[in-house]
Design a protein around this motif. Structure first.
Motif, PDB file in Angstrom:
ATOM      1  N   ALA A  18       0.814  -1.219   0.000  1.00 56.88           N
ATOM      2  CA  ALA A  18       0.000   0.000   0.000  1.00 56.88           C
ATOM      3  C   ALA A  18       0.848   1.270   0.000  1.00 56.88           C
ATOM      4  CB  ALA A  18      -0.935  -0.002   1.212  1.00 56.88           C
ATOM      5  N   GLY A  19       2.179   1.123  -0.028  1.00 60.20           N
ATOM      6  CA  GLY A  19       3.047   2.284  -0.047  1.00 60.20           C
ATOM      7  C   GLY A  19       3.234   2.938   1.306  1.00 60.20           C
ATOM      8  N   LEU A  20       2.984   2.168   2.383  1.00 62.65           N
ATOM      9  CA  LEU A  20       3.032   2.714   3.739  1.00 62.65           C
ATOM     10  C   LEU A  20       4.122   2.064   4.587  1.00 62.65           C
ATOM     11  CD1 LEU A  20      -0.835   2.851   4.361  1.00 62.65           C
ATOM     12  CD2 LEU A  20       0.674   4.744   3.719  1.00 62.65           C
ATOM     13  N   ALA A  21       5.143   1.512   3.944  1.00 59.50           N
ATOM     14  CA  ALA A  21       6.227   0.862   4.684  1.00 59.50           C
ATOM     15  C   ALA A  21       6.922   1.793   5.675  1.00 59.50           C
ATOM     16  CB  ALA A  21       7.248   0.260   3.712  1.00 59.50           C
ATOM     17  N   PRO A  22       7.053   3.110   5.384  1.00 60.39           N
ATOM     18  CA  PRO A  22       7.713   3.989   6.364  1.00 60.39           C
ATOM     19  C   PRO A  22       7.021   4.041   7.719  1.00 60.39           C
ATOM     20  CG  PRO A  22       7.652   5.050   4.206  1.00 60.39           C
ATOM     21  CD  PRO A  22       6.814   3.812   4.103  1.00 60.39           C
ATOM     22  N   LEU A  23       5.780   3.574   7.803  1.00 60.55           N
ATOM     23  CA  LEU A  23       5.085   3.555   9.090  1.00 60.55           C
ATOM     24  C   LEU A  23       5.793   2.652  10.096  1.00 60.55           C
ATOM     25  CD1 LEU A  23       1.286   3.442   8.108  1.00 60.55           C
ATOM     26  CD2 LEU A  23       2.567   5.381   9.012  1.00 60.55           C
ATOM     27  N   PHE A  24       6.393   1.553   9.608  1.00 63.51           N
ATOM     28  CA  PHE A  24       7.056   0.624  10.523  1.00 63.51           C
ATOM     29  C   PHE A  24       8.546   0.451  10.220  1.00 63.51           C
ATOM     30  CE2 PHE A  24       5.557  -1.952   6.977  1.00 63.51           C
ATOM     31  CZ  PHE A  24       6.642  -2.759   6.696  1.00 63.51           C
ATOM     32  N   ASP A  25       9.009   1.008   9.121  1.00 60.48           N
ATOM     33  CA  ASP A  25      10.418   0.857   8.735  1.00 60.48           C
ATOM     34  C   ASP A  25      10.980   2.225   8.370  1.00 60.48           C
ATOM     35  OD1 ASP A  25      12.880   0.197   7.773  1.00 60.48           O
ATOM     36  OD2 ASP A  25      12.176  -1.133   6.176  1.00 60.48           O
ATOM     37  N   GLU A  26      11.793   2.774   9.253  1.00 63.19           N
ATOM     38  CA  GLU A  26      12.333   4.109   9.041  1.00 63.19           C
ATOM     39  C   GLU A  26      13.267   4.172   7.836  1.00 63.19           C
ATOM     40  OE1 GLU A  26      14.197   5.363  12.606  1.00 63.19           O
ATOM     41  OE2 GLU A  26      12.333   5.487  13.772  1.00 63.19           O
ATOM     42  N   SER A  27      13.810   3.037   7.425  1.00 68.50           N
ATOM     43  CA  SER A  27      14.736   3.027   6.288  1.00 68.50           C
ATOM     44  C   SER A  27      14.015   2.978   4.945  1.00 68.50           C
ATOM     45  CB  SER A  27      15.681   1.828   6.390  1.00 68.50           C
ATOM     46  OG  SER A  27      14.955   0.604   6.276  1.00 68.50           O
ATOM     47  N   ALA A  28      12.687   2.784   4.985  1.00 66.00           N
ATOM     48  CA  ALA A  28      11.932   2.700   3.737  1.00 66.00           C
ATOM     49  C   ALA A  28      11.959   4.051   3.024  1.00 66.00           C
ATOM     50  CB  ALA A  28      10.491   2.276   4.018  1.00 66.00           C
ATOM     51  N   SER A  29      11.891   3.998   1.712  1.00 60.74           N
ATOM     52  CA  SER A  29      11.997   5.220   0.910  1.00 60.74           C
ATOM     53  C   SER A  29      10.663   5.957   0.830  1.00 60.74           C
ATOM     54  CB  SER A  29      12.465   4.868  -0.504  1.00 60.74           C
ATOM     55  OG  SER A  29      11.539   3.987  -1.118  1.00 60.74           O
ATOM     56  N   ASP A  30      10.727   7.181   0.379  1.00 63.39           N
ATOM     57  CA  ASP A  30       9.563   8.010   0.071  1.00 63.39           C
ATOM     58  C   ASP A  30       8.612   8.265   1.236  1.00 63.39           C
ATOM     59  OD1 ASP A  30       9.983   8.885  -2.435  1.00 63.39           O
ATOM     60  OD2 ASP A  30       8.867   7.303  -3.436  1.00 63.39           O
ATOM     61  N   PRO A  31       9.101   8.708   2.410  1.00 58.52           N
ATOM     62  CA  PRO A  31       8.159   9.041   3.482  1.00 58.52           C
ATOM     63  C   PRO A  31       7.267  10.217   3.106  1.00 58.52           C
ATOM     64  CG  PRO A  31      10.392   9.720   4.067  1.00 58.52           C
ATOM     65  CD  PRO A  31      10.504   8.918   2.821  1.00 58.52           C
ATOM     66  N   GLU A  32       7.791  11.153   2.305  1.00 54.59           N
ATOM     67  CA  GLU A  32       6.985  12.299   1.888  1.00 54.59           C
ATOM     68  C   GLU A  32       5.863  11.860   0.961  1.00 54.59           C
ATOM     69  OE1 GLU A  32       7.094  15.317   2.935  1.00 54.59           O
ATOM     70  OE2 GLU A  32       8.810  15.036   4.247  1.00 54.59           O
ATOM     71  N   ASP A  33       6.178  10.908   0.064  1.00 49.77           N
ATOM     72  CA  ASP A  33       5.152  10.383  -0.827  1.00 49.77           C
ATOM     73  C   ASP A  33       4.070   9.683  -0.024  1.00 49.77           C
ATOM     74  OD1 ASP A  33       4.137   9.889  -3.463  1.00 49.77           O
ATOM     75  OD2 ASP A  33       4.731   7.810  -3.219  1.00 49.77           O
ATOM     76  N   MET A  34       4.469   8.992   1.051  1.00 47.69           N
ATOM     77  CA  MET A  34       3.506   8.329   1.928  1.00 47.69           C
ATOM     78  C   MET A  34       2.571   9.350   2.570  1.00 47.69           C
ATOM     79  SD  MET A  34       4.128   6.298   5.491  1.00 47.69           S
ATOM     80  CE  MET A  34       4.352   7.865   6.351  1.00 47.69           C
ATOM     81  N   MET A  35       3.114  10.499   2.996  1.00 48.90           N
ATOM     82  CA  MET A  35       2.281  11.497   3.631  1.00 48.90           C
ATOM     83  C   MET A  35       1.256  12.055   2.649  1.00 48.90           C
ATOM     84  SD  MET A  35       3.501  11.007   6.476  1.00 48.90           S
ATOM     85  CE  MET A  35       2.267  12.028   7.269  1.00 48.90           C
ATOM     86  N   GLY A  36       1.648  12.176   1.377  1.00 50.24           N
ATOM     87  CA  GLY A  36       0.696  12.606   0.360  1.00 50.24           C
ATOM     88  C   GLY A  36      -0.443  11.618   0.214  1.00 50.24           C
ATOM     89  N   LEU A  37      -0.117  10.325   0.317  1.00 48.74           N
ATOM     90  CA  LEU A  37      -1.136   9.284   0.243  1.00 48.74           C
ATOM     91  C   LEU A  37      -2.062   9.352   1.455  1.00 48.74           C
ATOM     92  CD1 LEU A  37      -2.443   6.644  -0.774  1.00 48.74           C
ATOM     93  CD2 LEU A  37      -0.539   5.402   0.265  1.00 48.74           C
ATOM     94  N   LEU A  38      -1.490   9.446   2.645  1.00 48.47           N
ATOM     95  CA  LEU A  38      -2.302   9.489   3.865  1.00 48.47           C
ATOM     96  C   LEU A  38      -3.257  10.677   3.861  1.00 48.47           C
ATOM     97  CD1 LEU A  38       0.347   8.578   6.599  1.00 48.47           C
ATOM     98  CD2 LEU A  38      -1.432   7.105   5.667  1.00 48.47           C
ATOM     99  N   PHE A  39      -2.820  11.769   3.267  1.00 48.57           N
ATOM    100  CA  PHE A  39      -3.640  12.982   3.232  1.00 48.57           C
ATOM    101  C   PHE A  39      -4.967  12.748   2.510  1.00 48.57           C
ATOM    102  CE2 PHE A  39      -4.955  17.002   1.299  1.00 48.57           C
ATOM    103  CZ  PHE A  39      -4.896  17.863   2.380  1.00 48.57           C
TER     104      PHE A  39
END
Length: 633
Positions: free
Chosen positions: A110-131
């Protein structure tokens, strides 16, 4: 008459119980070859043909139709038993991930790996999705994230509520589903069941239905298996089909659809446990038993742009060329000996163009088509989403079942989705000749269901009772796939709106970065040349509502720019007609052209011919319009 004792186990989060059911089966016998129950062929009629089970009076599956299902299963078993010298292949192995690992896999997809893995890429892209997420979609994410957090208490993983309250994301924009508080997307759904609402999240609609049902005497379970005449209400900004979007936006669609599908099943209390296919040693060349991706790769070297394997296209063409009026087409199997011989001959001669299609009998070709689907190393509907397809019928209404099926189809890999679409379109053309070939929707569904759902080694993985239970379910799913195929490959508008919002949020971030770089560059420049006069501010773009013309480009046809007057009634079809009227030298059909919406809040989108341009311009005022030639295979 044989009574079968069937134990049916019911599982839900609160209890597990088993029911003993007695089933009266008048024509079952125990197959000596397979050791499984199958159905005896019914006596032939006076003309020597198998009896035709007609369903003019009602649109449902009954015992007579299901006899045809078990006859097809027996035919598959018998055809498979005669392989002998065929190349042995591994069967599909299924693996159910451990608890916690499945949730991580889901969040990653779902593109939300940064929620549990700090090393995952694109945290900013994830925030756009969550929005962009709706209330029920947030609940689906929260549920999976909480499972991981509870299993990893020793590691620092923030509470999910803290994540959704991060500055600049969902704070005060999304109401979490607690109590009876209404979220921003929740509203009463009053459309009749024949209307499919694509503007409101399916899971929000289901939640409203569920809450409304608590205060009424309406039953949640819809047991009538007749198929309503569902229709899509027209959208002035145009419908979006699979294949209309750029790969970048399709990646966003996949993530949003996965979250929405899970939220929809969560609303009904259905917990999906997706399997993973264990890696197999598969054939790397050939026609049958080759992974779709491999087969398409070798076909695209011969015919660039191919989306459906050439062998499947050729088999369908041959069957149609022989005529679709043939009685019992797809139901009567071809000669097992001939089919096996043709199978071997095709493998050696097809690509060289040496195979004699004139000598191939139509029923043999139909058997080869079904064999092609069954021989795929991984099932056409994929191991990952097979359970989701099966779970569709557990939803309480026909509308929700169709909505869920729409989402699951959209989740399929592109190769599986394109092949499934080509197959469903072919089956519908067969059904269109039902007065002559006697193959109705139900006949086709029960014959094709075992070929689509019974992947390699399938019958070894389930019990007889499970197979009996699945028979009607799989046939009903195939019925839905055929009947509503014009709806199922459509991307819902609410998903498209979420993609547009996500692109807008990402563009804001990019614009801020560009503005900062420009400011720093300007400061450095002004220090060097303070006497240089400032440039006048750029003109503000005119409001889309005041535009009288749109400019359309067609670089593939050496058309730099074309002005088209913008009116309330101007549609994409009219723009293409205007272009062709000006370019008399262009030898291309209108159906081979597409007007694209490019830029603004979308990467690239091929427009539905009925799109109203003024309405779309208001939705995306920064878009550019480009005519392109589209190759369809």
């Amino acid at each position: 008459m044989v009574w079968l004792v069937v134990f049916i186990t019911h599982l839900n989060p609160n209890k597990i119980h088993t029911e003993l059911v007695l089933v009266l089966c008048p024509s079952f016998f125990l197959s000596r070859r397979t050791g499984l129950f199958s159905v005896q062929s019914r006596p032939k009629n006076a003309s020597g043909k198998p009896p035709h089970h007609c369903c003019n009076s009602r649109d449902s599956l009954d015992e007579l139709f299901m006899d045809e299902y078990w006859t097809e299963v027996e035919n598959i078993t018998l055809s498979g038993s005669g392989k002998g010298d065929a190349e042995p292949q591994e069967v599909v192995q299924l693996k159910l991930p451990d608890e916690g690992e499945q949730e991580k896999a889901w969040l990653t997809e779902a593109g939300l790996a940064p929620l549990f893995d700090e090393s995952a890429s694109d945290p900013e892209d994830m925030m756009g999705l969550l929005f962009t997420l709706t209330r029920t979609q947030v609940a689906a994410v929260e549920k999976r994230f909480e499972t991981i957090r509870k299993r990893n208490k020793q590691h620092h993983i923030p509470d999910v509520r803290d994540i959704f309250k991060l500055p600049g994301t969902l704070e005060s924009k999304v109401s979490l589903p607690h109590g009876n508080g209404a979220g921003p997307s929740q509203q009463s759904v009053s459309e009749p069941e024949t209307d499919i609402n694509l503007e409101l999240s399916f899971s929000d609609q289901a939640l409203s239905y569920k809450e409304d049902s608590k205060t009424s005497s309406e039953a949640l379970t819809d047991t009538d298996d007749k198929l309503p005449n569902f229709k899509l209400s027209r959208d002035k900004t145009g419908l979006t089909k699979m294949g209309d979007l750029s790969p970048q936006d399709m990646k966003k669609v996949h993530r949003l659809v996965l979250i929405e599908m899970t939220a929809l099943f969560d609303t009904a209390g259905i917990d999906l446990k997706a399997h993973k296919a264990v890696k197999l040693k598969v054939k790397e060349s050939g026609l049958f038993g080759v992974p779709l991706a491999t087969l398409l790769e070798q076909d695209q070297r011969r015919q660039p742009g191919t989306k459906v394997p050439i062998i499947l296209q050729r088999l369908i063409f041959h069957i149609e060329e022989e005529g679709l009026d043939t009685e019992w087409l797809l139901r009567i199997p071809g000669s097992a000996t001939r089919v096996k011989a043709v199978h071997v001959e095709l493998e050696g001669k097809f690509y060289e163009g040496l195979f004699s299609w004139e000598s191939l009998k139509q029923h043999d070709a139909a058997s080869l088509l079904k064999l092609f689907i069954r021989e795929l190393p991984h099932p056409l509907l994929t191991v990952e989403y097979l359970i989701a397809f099966m779970a569709v019928l557990k939803l309480p209404t026909k509308t929700q079942q169709l909505q869920a099926l729409n989402l699951v189809v959209l989740l399929l890999p592109e190769s599986s989705r394109d092949v499934l679409k080509a197959l469903m379109e072919f089956l519908q053309r067969v059904i269109d000749h039902k007065e002559q070939n006697k193959m109705t929707l139900n006949n086709i569904a029960v014959v094709m269901a075992p070929n689509i759902f019974m992947f390699k080694g399938f019958r070894n993985k389930i019990s007889m009772q499970q197979e009996l239970s699945m028979a009607t379910e799989t046939a009903n799913i195939v019925r839905l796939l055929i009947r509503y195929q014009n709806l199922l490959w459509t991307i819902p508008k609410f998903i498209m709106n979420q993609v547009r919002k996500q692109n807008t949020e990402n563009q804001k971030k990019i614009s801020k970065e560009r503005a900062m770089r420009k400011l720093l560059k300007k400061i450095a420049y002004d220090r060097e040349k303070p006497e240089k006069q400032k440039k006048p501010p750029s003109e503000v773009r005119a409001d889309s509502s005041s535009q009288e013309f749109i400019r359309v480009q067609a670089p593939q046809f050496s058309k730099v720019s074309m002005a088209v007057q913008l009116t309330e009634e101007l549609q994409a079809f009219d723009v293409l007609s205007h272009f062709l009227s000006q370019k008399s030298s262009v030898s291309v059909k209108r159906e081979d052209l597409c007007l694209y919406e490019i830029g603004g809040n979308i990467k690239e989108r091929c427009l539905d011919k009925d799109t109203y341009m003024k309405d779309l311009l208001e939705l995306n005022p920064s878009a550019k319009w480009v005519i392109k030639w589209v190759i369809q295979r």
